[in-house]
Scaffold this active site. Structure first.
Site, PDB file in Angstrom:
ATOM      1  N   ARG A  48      16.965  76.004 -35.660  1.00 22.89           N
ATOM      2  CA  ARG A  48      18.237  75.506 -35.119  1.00 22.89           C
ATOM      3  C   ARG A  48      19.008  74.784 -36.203  1.00 22.89           C
ATOM      4  O   ARG A  48      20.228  74.910 -36.319  1.00 22.89           O
ATOM      5  CB  ARG A  48      17.999  74.577 -33.909  1.00 22.89           C
ATOM      6  CG  ARG A  48      19.230  73.751 -33.547  1.00 22.89           C
ATOM      7  CD  ARG A  48      19.191  73.111 -32.160  1.00 22.89           C
ATOM      8  NE  ARG A  48      17.896  72.558 -31.792  1.00 22.89           N
ATOM      9  CZ  ARG A  48      17.391  71.420 -32.287  1.00 22.89           C
ATOM     10  NH1 ARG A  48      18.059  70.709 -33.163  1.00 22.89           N
ATOM     11  NH2 ARG A  48      16.199  71.015 -31.895  1.00 22.89           N
ATOM     12  N   TYR A  95      44.900  79.798 -25.430  1.00 23.28           N
ATOM     13  CA  TYR A  95      43.850  80.672 -24.870  1.00 23.28           C
ATOM     14  C   TYR A  95      43.308  80.014 -23.593  1.00 23.28           C
ATOM     15  O   TYR A  95      43.047  78.808 -23.574  1.00 23.28           O
ATOM     16  CB  TYR A  95      42.735  80.838 -25.917  1.00 23.28           C
ATOM     17  CG  TYR A  95      41.533  81.575 -25.406  1.00 23.28           C
ATOM     18  CD1 TYR A  95      41.592  82.933 -25.134  1.00 23.28           C
ATOM     19  CD2 TYR A  95      40.334  80.910 -25.179  1.00 23.28           C
ATOM     20  CE1 TYR A  95      40.496  83.613 -24.647  1.00 23.28           C
ATOM     21  CE2 TYR A  95      39.220  81.592 -24.701  1.00 23.28           C
ATOM     22  CZ  TYR A  95      39.317  82.942 -24.429  1.00 23.28           C
ATOM     23  OH  TYR A  95      38.218  83.607 -23.943  1.00 23.28           O
ATOM     24  N   ASP A 110      43.412  77.666 -34.370  1.00 21.14           N
ATOM     25  CA  ASP A 110      42.590  78.775 -33.876  1.00 21.14           C
ATOM     26  C   ASP A 110      43.151  80.034 -34.536  1.00 21.14           C
ATOM     27  O   ASP A 110      44.239  80.495 -34.197  1.00 21.14           O
ATOM     28  CB  ASP A 110      42.683  78.842 -32.345  1.00 21.14           C
ATOM     29  CG  ASP A 110      41.828  79.961 -31.748  1.00 21.14           C
ATOM     30  OD1 ASP A 110      41.550  80.953 -32.461  1.00 21.14           O
ATOM     31  OD2 ASP A 110      41.459  79.842 -30.562  1.00 21.14           O
ATOM     32  N   LYS A 152      35.838  88.552 -31.883  1.00 20.46           N
ATOM     33  CA  LYS A 152      37.021  89.412 -31.932  1.00 20.46           C
ATOM     34  C   LYS A 152      37.075  90.173 -33.268  1.00 20.46           C
ATOM     35  O   LYS A 152      36.201  90.956 -33.523  1.00 20.46           O
ATOM     36  CB  LYS A 152      38.260  88.558 -31.656  1.00 20.46           C
ATOM     37  CG  LYS A 152      38.097  87.555 -30.502  1.00 20.46           C
ATOM     38  CD  LYS A 152      37.929  88.197 -29.132  1.00 20.46           C
ATOM     39  CE  LYS A 152      37.487  87.238 -28.046  1.00 20.46           C
ATOM     40  NZ  LYS A 152      38.296  86.048 -27.882  1.00 20.46           N
TER      41      LYS A 152
HETATM   42  C1  LIG Z   1      38.176  84.796 -27.266  1.00 18.86           C
HETATM   43  C2  LIG Z   1      38.925  83.638 -27.779  1.00 18.86           C
HETATM   44  C3  LIG Z   1      38.343  82.366 -27.808  1.00 18.86           C
HETATM   45  C4  LIG Z   1      36.973  82.093 -27.223  1.00 18.86           C
HETATM   46  O1  LIG Z   1      35.967  82.734 -27.932  1.00 18.86           O
HETATM   47  P1  LIG Z   1      34.556  83.222 -27.272  1.00 18.86           P
HETATM   48  O2  LIG Z   1      33.891  83.865 -28.418  1.00 18.86           O
HETATM   49  O3  LIG Z   1      34.913  84.144 -26.161  1.00 18.86           O
HETATM   50  O4  LIG Z   1      33.873  82.004 -26.780  1.00 18.86           O
HETATM   51  C5  LIG Z   1      39.091  81.328 -28.352  1.00 18.86           C
HETATM   52  N1  LIG Z   1      40.332  81.527 -28.830  1.00 18.86           N
HETATM   53  C6  LIG Z   1      40.923  82.736 -28.815  1.00 18.86           C
HETATM   54  C7  LIG Z   1      42.299  82.885 -29.359  1.00 18.86           C
HETATM   55  C8  LIG Z   1      40.237  83.827 -28.292  1.00 18.86           C
HETATM   56  O5  LIG Z   1      40.841  85.021 -28.256  1.00 18.86           O
END
Ligand SMILES: *Cc1c(COP(=O)(O)O)cnc(C)c1O
Length: 390
Positions: A57, A109, A181, A206
């Protein structure tokens, strides 16, 4: 657009770092791919004397390799991988204490909105959802206890463009931090730390992973204090990715630049096509000249990304028909992978914002444009748009 990201600074370009940073051939075997180290514990020569790894961890060699790669791509000295994008966001937000105030975009988001409005608000952290494209709105929302500005650009799902440099300057003038983000843009298209942001957050689920086969998150920073905080939270709260998941994200990164080049080109053609379609009311894509953030995106980004949103003249009923009517565009949440996806944010990814100030137009359709043949994608959209009876 400029190719400055690949040329920026000293040393190897972006695509080279994506394939080599933190990924030297394995010194024991010569393996050219970083091994997936599954060990949860590591032998110690004497008490406390080890090779830098003691417990899985706390530190894992495959994870360290991935952290080195992404940190390099973001121009960061510190990088921490998490088990999801939300775990990464949560690790940053744990900086906040009861009484602190935070600003988020008015089209954040949905999961970020839920985390802030349900979990953090419950422990005494207040927030305002602000139209961060507007300097006046930012100034008006600022409070003495504002400690952090969270922004997403391009935003989700309206693809608004926020001036990272300007927002970071306002935050710093108030001794607050600016967090970006960067999930939609990726470090290939946009590097927030170079524009003054204090940290970059990713859902590596993503574009970084890029193949819809792994859930992961990441935070990169050059801020020593924040880096220490993130390392502490990563180990203490323990939302770490598995070694196999680290491998999958790292494997995806190797093709990030070429994937995005094609995806951006496809998205550009699709946005132009939708704009001229009679069934379409409005197209949201920063590459379009009429988009309010077009000029800023040109300066701040390498290309305009591969997310396209649009509304239909036929409203929500037509949007439901189109979303269910495509064959190549799969009706599914998420984004950023090789296959094209279609979704209705109001009922899917952004359902948690219903009734709030972040509520999404129920007729808005969001596309994540993939790597398929663009002629096939256009034909698929045209067929579905015809079904919508417009
Ligand atoms: C999908 C997404 C998240 C969250 O990510 P996860 O991997 O689903 O926890 C945060 N910000 C944006 C812009 C996203 O598209």
């Amino acid at each position: 657009m400029s190719s400055s990201i690949d040329q920026a600074g000293e040393g190897p370009g972006f695509s080279t770092r994506a394939i080599h940073a933190g990924q030297d051939p394995d010194p024991l075997t010569g393996a050219v791919v970083t091994p997936i180290h599954l060990a949860s514990t590591f032998a110690q020569e004497a008490v406390g004397k080890h090779k830098g790894f003691d417990y899985g961890r706390t530190r894992n060699p495959t994870r360290v390799s991935l952290e080195t790669t992404i940190a390099s791509l973001e121009g960061a000295s510190h990088g921490y991988a998490f088990s999801s994008g939300m775990a990464a966001a949560d690790a940053v937000l744990r900086l906040l204490r009861p009484g602190d105030h935070l600003l988020i975009p008015d089209d954040a988001y949905g999961g970020t909105y839920r985390l802030v409005s349900s979990i953090y608000a419950g422990s005494g952290v207040t927030f305002s959802a602000v139209e961060l494209q507007s300097p006046d709105a930012l100034a008006a929302a600022w409070r003495d206890e504002t400690r952090l500005v969270w922004l997403e650009t391009p935003s989700n799902p309206k693809l608004n463009i926020i001036d990272i440099e300007a927002v970071a300057a306002v935050a710093h003038a108030h001794r607050a931090r600016c967090i970006v983000d960067n999930t939609f843009a990726t470090p290939y298209l946009q590097q927030p730390l170079g524009l003054g942001a204090d940290a970059v957050v990713h859902s590596s689920t993503k574009y970084l992973g890029g193949h819809s086969d792994v859930v992961g998150g990441f935070v990169a920073t050059n801020d020593e204090e924040l880096g220490t905080h993130l390392g502490f939270v990563q180990n203490s709260a323990g939302a770490v990715p598995s070694p196999f998941d680290c491998y999958l994200v790292q494997r995806g990164l190797k093709t990030l630049a070429v994937r995005l080049d094609r995806q951006c080109a496809n998205a550009d053609l699709i946005a132009a096509h939708l704009l001229s379609h009679r069934a379409v009311r409005e197209v949201y894509y920063p590459g379009l000249a009429h988009h309010p953030g077009h000029g800023l995106a040109e300066r701040q980004m390498r290309d305009f990304g591969a997310m396209v949103s649009f509304t239909l003249r036929g409203g929500e009923a037509a949007a439901l028909e189109v979303a269910a009517g495509t064959r190549l565009f799969t009706l599914a949440e998420s984004l950023g992978a090789v296959e094209s996806l279609i979704e209705l944010p109001a009922r899917m990814t952004h359902a948690s914002t219903a009734g709030s100030e972040l509520e999404v137009d129920p007729s808005l359709i969001r596309l994540s444009v993939g790597l398929e043949n663009v002629g096939d994608l256009l034909e698929d959209l045209d067929r579905a748009l015809a079904l919508a009876g417009s």
